[in-house]
Design an enzyme around this catalytic site. Structure first.
Site, PDB file in Angstrom:
ATOM      1  N   HIS A  30      -8.511   4.824 -63.431  1.00 12.59           N
ATOM      2  CA  HIS A  30      -8.265   5.423 -64.738  1.00 12.59           C
ATOM      3  C   HIS A  30      -7.536   4.472 -65.684  1.00 12.59           C
ATOM      4  O   HIS A  30      -7.147   4.880 -66.765  1.00 12.59           O
ATOM      5  CB  HIS A  30      -7.459   6.714 -64.596  1.00 12.59           C
ATOM      6  CG  HIS A  30      -8.233   7.831 -63.961  1.00 12.59           C
ATOM      7  ND1 HIS A  30      -8.544   7.857 -62.628  1.00 12.59           N
ATOM      8  CD2 HIS A  30      -8.775   8.960 -64.480  1.00 12.59           C
ATOM      9  CE1 HIS A  30      -9.226   8.965 -62.358  1.00 12.59           C
ATOM     10  NE2 HIS A  30      -9.383   9.645 -63.460  1.00 12.59           N
ATOM     11  N   GLU A  80     -23.161   8.618 -66.454  1.00  8.97           N
ATOM     12  CA  GLU A  80     -22.875   7.692 -67.539  1.00  8.97           C
ATOM     13  C   GLU A  80     -24.058   6.819 -67.909  1.00  8.97           C
ATOM     14  O   GLU A  80     -24.251   6.495 -69.083  1.00  8.97           O
ATOM     15  CB  GLU A  80     -21.662   6.823 -67.173  1.00  8.97           C
ATOM     16  CG  GLU A  80     -20.355   7.595 -67.062  1.00  8.97           C
ATOM     17  CD  GLU A  80     -20.210   8.401 -65.770  1.00  8.97           C
ATOM     18  OE1 GLU A  80     -21.049   8.204 -64.862  1.00  8.97           O
ATOM     19  OE2 GLU A  80     -19.285   9.214 -65.657  1.00  8.97           O
TER      20      GLU A  80
HETATM   21  C1  LIG Z   1     -18.292   8.216 -62.284  1.00 12.37           C
HETATM   22  C2  LIG Z   1     -17.289   9.172 -62.809  1.00 12.37           C
HETATM   23  N1  LIG Z   1     -17.447   9.699 -64.033  1.00 12.37           N
HETATM   24  C3  LIG Z   1     -16.541  10.540 -64.557  1.00 12.37           C
HETATM   25  C4  LIG Z   1     -15.428  10.899 -63.845  1.00 12.37           C
HETATM   26  C5  LIG Z   1     -14.351  11.806 -64.461  1.00 12.37           C
HETATM   27  N2  LIG Z   1     -14.302  13.085 -63.765  1.00 12.37           N
HETATM   28  C6  LIG Z   1     -13.428  13.320 -62.767  1.00 12.37           C
HETATM   29  S1  LIG Z   1     -13.691  14.792 -62.034  1.00 12.37           S
HETATM   30  C7  LIG Z   1     -14.964  15.164 -63.068  1.00 12.37           C
HETATM   31  C8  LIG Z   1     -15.704  16.453 -62.895  1.00 12.37           C
HETATM   32  C9  LIG Z   1     -16.327  16.559 -61.537  1.00 12.37           C
HETATM   33  O1  LIG Z   1     -16.895  17.823 -61.362  1.00 12.37           O
HETATM   34  P1  LIG Z   1     -17.473  18.301 -59.967  1.00 12.37           P
HETATM   35  O2  LIG Z   1     -18.322  17.238 -59.383  1.00 12.37           O
HETATM   36  O3  LIG Z   1     -18.109  19.604 -60.174  1.00 12.37           O
HETATM   37  O4  LIG Z   1     -16.209  18.435 -59.006  1.00 12.37           O
HETATM   38  P2  LIG Z   1     -14.961  19.399 -59.142  1.00 12.37           P
HETATM   39  O5  LIG Z   1     -13.929  18.703 -59.960  1.00 12.37           O
HETATM   40  O6  LIG Z   1     -15.427  20.653 -59.761  1.00 12.37           O
HETATM   41  O7  LIG Z   1     -14.490  19.600 -57.763  1.00 12.37           O
HETATM   42  C10 LIG Z   1     -15.160  14.132 -63.982  1.00 12.37           C
HETATM   43  C11 LIG Z   1     -16.152  14.153 -65.065  1.00 12.37           C
HETATM   44  C12 LIG Z   1     -15.297  10.344 -62.557  1.00 12.37           C
HETATM   45  N3  LIG Z   1     -14.262  10.627 -61.783  1.00 12.37           N
HETATM   46  N4  LIG Z   1     -16.229   9.504 -62.072  1.00 12.37           N
END
Ligand SMILES: Cc1ncc(C[n+]2csc(CCOP(=O)(O)OP(=O)(O)O)c2C)c(N)n1
Ligand SMILES: Cc1ncc(C[n+]2csc(CCOP(=O)(O)OP(=O)(O)O)c2C)c(N)n1
Ligand SMILES: [Mg+2]
Ligand SMILES: [Mg+2]
Lengths: 370, 391, 370, 391
Positions: free
Chosen positions: A163, A94
């Site tokens: 959230h 972000e």
């Molecule tokens: C700081 C932050 N930004 C955005 C999010 C929203 N978000 C939740 S899961 C996710 C994707 C995460 O992807 P990854 O690290 O590949 O893990 P996966 O879900 O594939 O296990 C996002 C963007 C968050 N939880 N925290």
């Protein structure tokens, strides 16, 4: 939204103002006319699409805003319509998103960026406070920073931790940021276009629990209004709205609390009490005039907001209203806000949120003589 | 042109094909820092310049070297003049780049007119070498305003304090330019300590994923205020950080003007040609305290500083150019005169008391002041007029 | 500070409680006794040293806090005295510092960390808001997070941009953080020890312009007071102080504004107006009792703070005082705060800061009948 | 023991000495991902396991393999059961690790009792495999509270949502343990998308500079919600990011239970022995949508998913163990029964309506509620009692 799609070579090529203008025209024509039941989500989406049609320097980016259309689908179809140079996913960071947007705005673009959820804008806090808010002032206005940071905020959606934060106070307290928050579908369109038009950075706080609420809205009329405002150099920016007129007391609310305040006013009406509801709309700048006119008239006020009450926007409203309307007040101004506790888990959020009953209790406390 | 993660061929695989090296050899810096002219001012034999396949450097031309030398002399004079002005109380604070002038000058000279520079608080000499008025440059440190020049006009960001935040601004500027099909290159600068910040990571990754023409230039002057490099990183070099982004990294002797021009020049050229971003680390030394407010004796030995005196970028370049017959007394005198002129400009500009305008507080917060700001501005105006009246 | 130095093998070895206790005793003995002119910096430094002597789990870290003793020298000598396992420099990354401290606090330590300047805590905002403030609540108290985040804050020191922000509102608005700010030298010692003793995280806001202000302070007496409080389970936590008694109006101030408020009260006294000055001390929790008792007595109040006024701690104080003392108020509560503009460059800060004259103007505006 | 940047010998130079490899070869992952058992369930010849000098792996023992298989079966059952519970409305949301169970199980099994795990929202199966009660684990997703277990008791952080913030908590836990002379290892987990966050950078760097026993374990399941890996990073692999911290990186087939046990096992051992932190990337795939709320058809093809079905970690392990004669029908039936028991526990636990306690809102904000919280708590109590009375 408009079925008119620029050809992929246009969309991917260097954006041409002429092409964009033509597309915008076509889009307006192709759109159905007259009032329609439309969601806030759709209004926001349309506002971005129209702004992108109108101005090739408007870009949309963030996490999952491309193919997916955002986790709330607010950017749905923008990549398809405008190509992935104009609406695209970034790496998951972000501060990176906001910092890159600052640079783009410094270099001729008007970025409209999405933070996925309120609490996930916090990693960008330094960029927002130390640069977004300060660049114009730092450079004595030689650098304008026309950018919009869209933040889906507040609760009431049964979301898990992180959230559902109401983060508007952090931004409202930061000098140099405008802070808007629409509460109606029409304002979703109107205010997002104004935010994108603004030469100053805007924190655009979208009450996520209202995304799927519908109103009868005539998009064409809103477009015409916007065009007229643009031509005349006017706008609704910085103005509060009287969401419901009344005479006995004033409920001052914004964003997700406006429908709750309206419901409370409706309930009070049945009990014979006439409450005026003010929708603040723009937290910064703040419309003292509209708010104070109402309180001077009614002599009583309750400020309603979902955020923790302590050192909040609600505190500010109380402080400024008592400063300005002291001798018109028949009772202390009451606040109905979220408690000073971390936003609770889904099964408990009901107890946290300012609801109709809590508002009516506060109204009852306004030291009525009757 | 599409900017997306699926760029047709990425820089690494292109290099692998072109130079016949492995992708790791492309991304990893050369095994030794690139040095062309040694501390004693003599040109290293080609085999000892630290280059290796895929990392070859040509000697810059004579004119370029002379222009650089002139700026070096000016830069040193600027540093010393500003430090003097701080001691005399004419300026609040000055983070000197004394000892790092070769990096400063190379940063400015490697760019073309349409390119952008994103400097830190320590990079005043680079900002001036890029053409910004010296006195305007000092506005921040003088305390008149947060910045004294127009970034867009000079294509130079305001010297940035919150560490590495400016790298992302550089990435955004490059991104916007690329979207419009302009061939702008951005030089984004930071220090060794700053590489530990999260924004460093995000900036390099964004630049790499969007394949943007950004050269990240780290001046590793061995200290972040009091903290030595060993407490910031245990990587073999900061240039090794490039690997994690699929980016090419290089390290260079930051006190060797010649090597800096070669390495930064090539990096800017590659970036302009579409190689994506690159990371260049210059090994140099902060000869003075962090700022005049700092006391370096608390955390480092004089003997350490002394070792670096022998590696001074100025005397090295002077010897080299003199030996090459490019520099003679007359030319040197001309250059010294120019440097003195800048120093005079600084002295005179900073001794002039510029009156501040209290109402400026409210004027630039937004494009048009809010009703709240108008109210506050009136309050202050009233206060000041009453004060004035009471006099 | 104590000349007693643990041997380097002790300091670097696994910390032994017995050794530390012995050292603490020696330190107390070696210290000069009786009131001395002492700076706030020295009081804070002594508080950390005493806490480190008393409890081997107290650690100090941050940027430049080791050999250099911090850019303000508040941690001066701690590495030398306690070894670099207990006071050490970290890599330059604030989110890293706070996040690591969270983990250390989860695992038995009591970290006391330094943010170099107010604006440089912003990179840690997500860690502070989403974890420091929420860990205890998230785990229903099974995880305690005894950590102190020291933030040198506010202006008046001629610092360049980003070195003079008043950031207390961001933290005060965040549920789950205690927010303390000392205004006197004795409180520097007293409150920092209480913050370190607290099982909850404390944002410890240090008014940097007061670092070198001196008071006559008896450190031994403060140590004895602390020991007694510890033994009795009492403390001054969460309590405001009457910094100067008065009868006509109340000035409510905290941190850097307390000396200004006192100066204003002194000036007003010469004009025959008796102002009571309240030093808030603890923003969270807030001492409604002391503040309201004063306002109910005087009937008039001015709230003073350096931060931008909008949605600030000052707004909160106004809001809660009008809620609680409405019918005692003879005039609206006034605020004298920083303007809603980015903190200005050194040559302009004088116009920004709440000064004696501006406070007296506000007092004059309190609708006096005389 | 001193924790400082000047550790006597860093891991890299030690490895260089011990393994006779270059420092880059120590830090860079092996040229191919480590794979011991192929998708068809047969053991790769030793030369085709991807190992190379300095990166050698021994085959885990039979008991370890069988225990892992049991957890694999349980994990799959947990994922499917939870997804079903969400469909039935008994749980709000569930981020399934279907397809990633080998990573989940290995993460739990590589640790000793005194070690810590810092999981993400997707790591419920790992949390349970570590011994946390399944129903307690589900508290977060059920919406009763933000966490349902005591982190200190289980040495498992609450499953974390703000991406990569938990890595720093892991670093802090390891740091505290090391200061006390305990030999705790921390396994800190995140996803591929999360590696782009600033906190990832800061966590790895802190761990490296303080030379802490942390194994960073990245489950690269190719997607961050809708965003494919190519938009997160253009590095040759995420394991290459280790280089920038002077840390060793390794990549492993994340659907190969055997290789995972070997690679994570070695990483934990090295960390415990004082090698400092390590970074392990497992290549796997998120077989289902991000959560039940997500619609994966918007951004990926079924055909892509189908390719990964063939690489399933469960069937692979089953074939391998059966071929080895370690698994027969009877044993398999016993394991299936255990898995079913956990599923039943989840079903029953989650169909019980646990009454929520409104006053819990105020109870845990601080160790002792502030006067303000007491006031607010009384307000709510009054409200509820009036509501109750009105019934
Ligand atoms: C700081 C932050 N930004 C955005 C999010 C929203 N978000 C939740 S899961 C996710 C994707 C995460 O992807 P990854 O690290 O590949 O893990 P996966 O879900 O594939 O296990 C996002 C963007 C968050 N939880 N925290
Ligand atoms: C985000 C942030 N944290 C802390 C600081 C305070 N600070 C200013 S300069 C500095 C050291 C920077 O060191 P380095 O990056 O090596 O640059 P140098 O000063 O050596 O040129 C620190 C810690 C800051 N400016 N920004
Ligand atoms: Mg440095
Ligand atoms: Mg993923």
């Amino acid at each position: 939204m408009s079925p008119t799609i620029t050809t992929s070579s246009e969309a991917n090529g260097n954006v041409s103002a002429a092409t964009a203008r033509a597309a915008a025209k076509a889009a307006v024509v192709a759109e159905q006319t007259g009032p329609q039941p439309i969601t806030l989500a759709k209004a926001l989406n349309t506002a971005m699409a129209d702004a992108m049609h109108a101005d090739p320097s408007v870009l949309v980016f963030g996490e999952d805003v491309g193919m997916l259309g955002g986790v709330f689908r607010i950017t749905d179809g923008l990549t398809k319509t405008f190509g992935k140079d104009r609406c695209f996913d970034t790496p998951l960071a972000e501060s990176g998103i906001v910092g890159m947007a600052v640079g783009m705005a410094m270099n001729g673009m008007r970025p409209v960026i999405e933070m996925q959820f309120d609490a996930f804008a916090y990693p960008a806090f330094e960029q927002i406070v130390s640069h977004v808010a300060k660049m114009h002032n730092r450079t004595k206005g030689t650098v304008k920073l026309p950018m919009v940071i869209r933040v889906p905020y507040a609760g009431g959606i049964g979301g898990v931790e992180h959230h559902c934060d109401s983060s508007e106070a952090y931004y409202a307290h930061t000098a140099g940021l405008k802070v808007f928050t629409p509460a109606t579908v029409a304002d979703g369109y109107r205010m997002l276009r104004e935010a994108i038009d603004s030469d100053d950075p805007v924190m655009f706080m979208e009450p996520k629990k209202l995304y799927w609420s519908k109103d009868q809205v005539d998009l064409d009329a809103l477009r015409a209004e916007h065009a007229e405002n643009t031509a005349r150099g006017t706008s609704s920016e910085g103005r509060a709205a009287v969401a419901r007129p009344g005479t006995d007391a004033t409920l001052i609310a914004y964003g997700p609390s406006v429908p709750t305040a309206l419901a409370a006013a409706a309930a009070a009406a049945e009990e014979g009490r006439s409450l005026e509801v003010i929708d603040v709309r723009s937290i910064v700048p703040f419309d003292d005039e509209t708010v104070c006119a109402s309180v001077r008239k009614t002599g009583r006020a309750v400020v309603i907001a979902e955020a923790h009450g302590f050192a909040s926007v609600a505190s500010e409203i109380v402080a400024r209203v008592q400063e300005r309307c002291f001798h018109h007040l028949a009772a202390p101004i009451r606040r109905v806000t979220g408690f000073d506790v971390p936003y609770p888990a889904p099964k408990l959020e009901h107890y946290y949120l300012p609801g109709v009953d809590r508002i009516l209790d506060a109204v009852d406390d306004l030291q009525w003589e009757d | 042109m599409t900017i997306s993660a699926e760029a047709p061929e990425d820089a690494a695989s292109e290099a692998v094909r072109k130079f016949g090296i492995t992708v790791e050899d492309y991304m990893l810096p050369a095994r030794h820092q690139i040095q062309m002219v040694g501390p004693d001012g003599t040109l290293n034999p080609h085999t000892e310049q630290g280059t290796q396949p895929g990392h070859e450097y040509a000697l810059p031309g004579d004119e370029e070297l002379l222009a650089a030398y002139e700026q070096l002399v000016v830069g040193r004079r600027v540093n010393d003049q500003n430090s003097a002005l701080v001691r005399q109380g004419r300026m609040a604070v000055y983070p000197s780049s004394h000892g790092q002038e070769a990096c400063q000058v190379a940063a400015a000279l490697c760019l073309s007119d349409g390119d952008w520079m994103f400097p830190t608080y320590r990079d005043s000499v680079a900002v001036m070498a890029r053409g910004v008025d010296p006195v305007q440059t000092m506005t921040l440190f003088r305390g008149d305003w947060h910045g004294g020049y127009d970034p867009a006009k000079h294509k130079v960001g305001i010297q940035c304090t919150p560490l590495t935040t400016q790298l992302l601004h550089g990435v955004g500027v490059a991104h916007a330019a690329k979207l419009r099909g302009e061939d702008t290159v951005v030089l984004a600068m930071c220090g060794d300590g700053a590489t530990s910040e999260g924004d460093f990571h995000e900036a390099l990754n964004f630049a790499a994923v969007f394949h943007l023409p950004v050269v990240f230039f780290v001046q590793n002057n061995q200290y972040a205020i009091s903290v030595p490099l060993a407490h910031q990183s245990v990587a073999p070099s900061l240039a090794h950080k490039a690997v994690g982004y699929g980016m090419a990294g290089e390290r260079v002797d930051g006190n060797d003007m010649v090597a800096l021009l070669a390495v930064l020049g090539r990096a800017v050229r590659l970036a302009r040609e579409g190689s994506g971003p690159l990371l260049v680390e210059a090994h140099t030394y902060r000869m003075q305290a962090h700022t005049n407010a700092d006391d370096a004796t608390r955390y480092r030995q004089d003997s350490e500083v002394a070792q670096w005196v022998a590696k001074d970028p100025l005397s090295r370049m002077e010897t080299y150019l003199t030996d090459r017959g490019l520099l003679d007394d007359e030319r040197a005198a001309g250059i010294a005169e120019k440097a003195e002129a800048v120093a005079t400009q600084l002295r005179e500009g900073l001794s002039e008391e510029v009156p501040v305008e209290p109402q400026d507080l409210f004027k630039y917060v937004f494009s048009t002041p809010t009703p709240q700001l108008k109210e506050q501005s009136a309050l202050l105006a009233d206060e000041l007029s009453r004060e004035e009246a009471a006099k």
